[in-house]
Design a protein around this motif. Structure first.
Motif: not given
Length: 102
Positions: A1-2, A23-24, A48-49, A79-81
């Motif tokens: 993400x950027x 981890x958040x 995305x979540x 991120x890990x979506x």
């Protein structure tokens, strides 16, 4: 993400990046970090979540990397979506460029 080249240009010279922690977990469209420039502060929202899987530690000491290389070394976090199909619904680079012309 950027952030995009257009966004970094509007912000101006970046002086601080408050990165999330690995981890958040965040929901889509939830504020997850802050960028500060000489002009303004700007919240960054989760596209995305999912869970933060990596952060760009270099930005802690050199946030100006975002201004210099927004599409390469200036990345913010990974991120890990929760649902990989959510990524398909994001705006493409071409769609973003077209929206700037409107």
């Amino acid at each position: 993400v950027g952030i995009t080249d257009h966004a970094q240009d509007l912000l101006g010279d970046l002086v601080f990046a408050e990165l999330p922690e690995v981890g958040q977990r965040f929901s889509a469209k939830e504020e997850c970090m802050l960028l500060e420039s000489v002009k303004a502060a700007s919240d960054i929202y989760m596209p995305v979540s999912g869970v933060i899987s990596a952060i760009n530690d270099a930005l802690a000491d050199e946030p100006e990397i975002i201004n210099q290389e927004p599409f390469s070394d200036g990345w913010l976090f990974k991120i890990q979506a929760d649902n990989a199909s959510d990524i398909e619904g994001l705006l493409s680079a071409e769609g973003y460029e077209n929206s700037l012309d409107e």
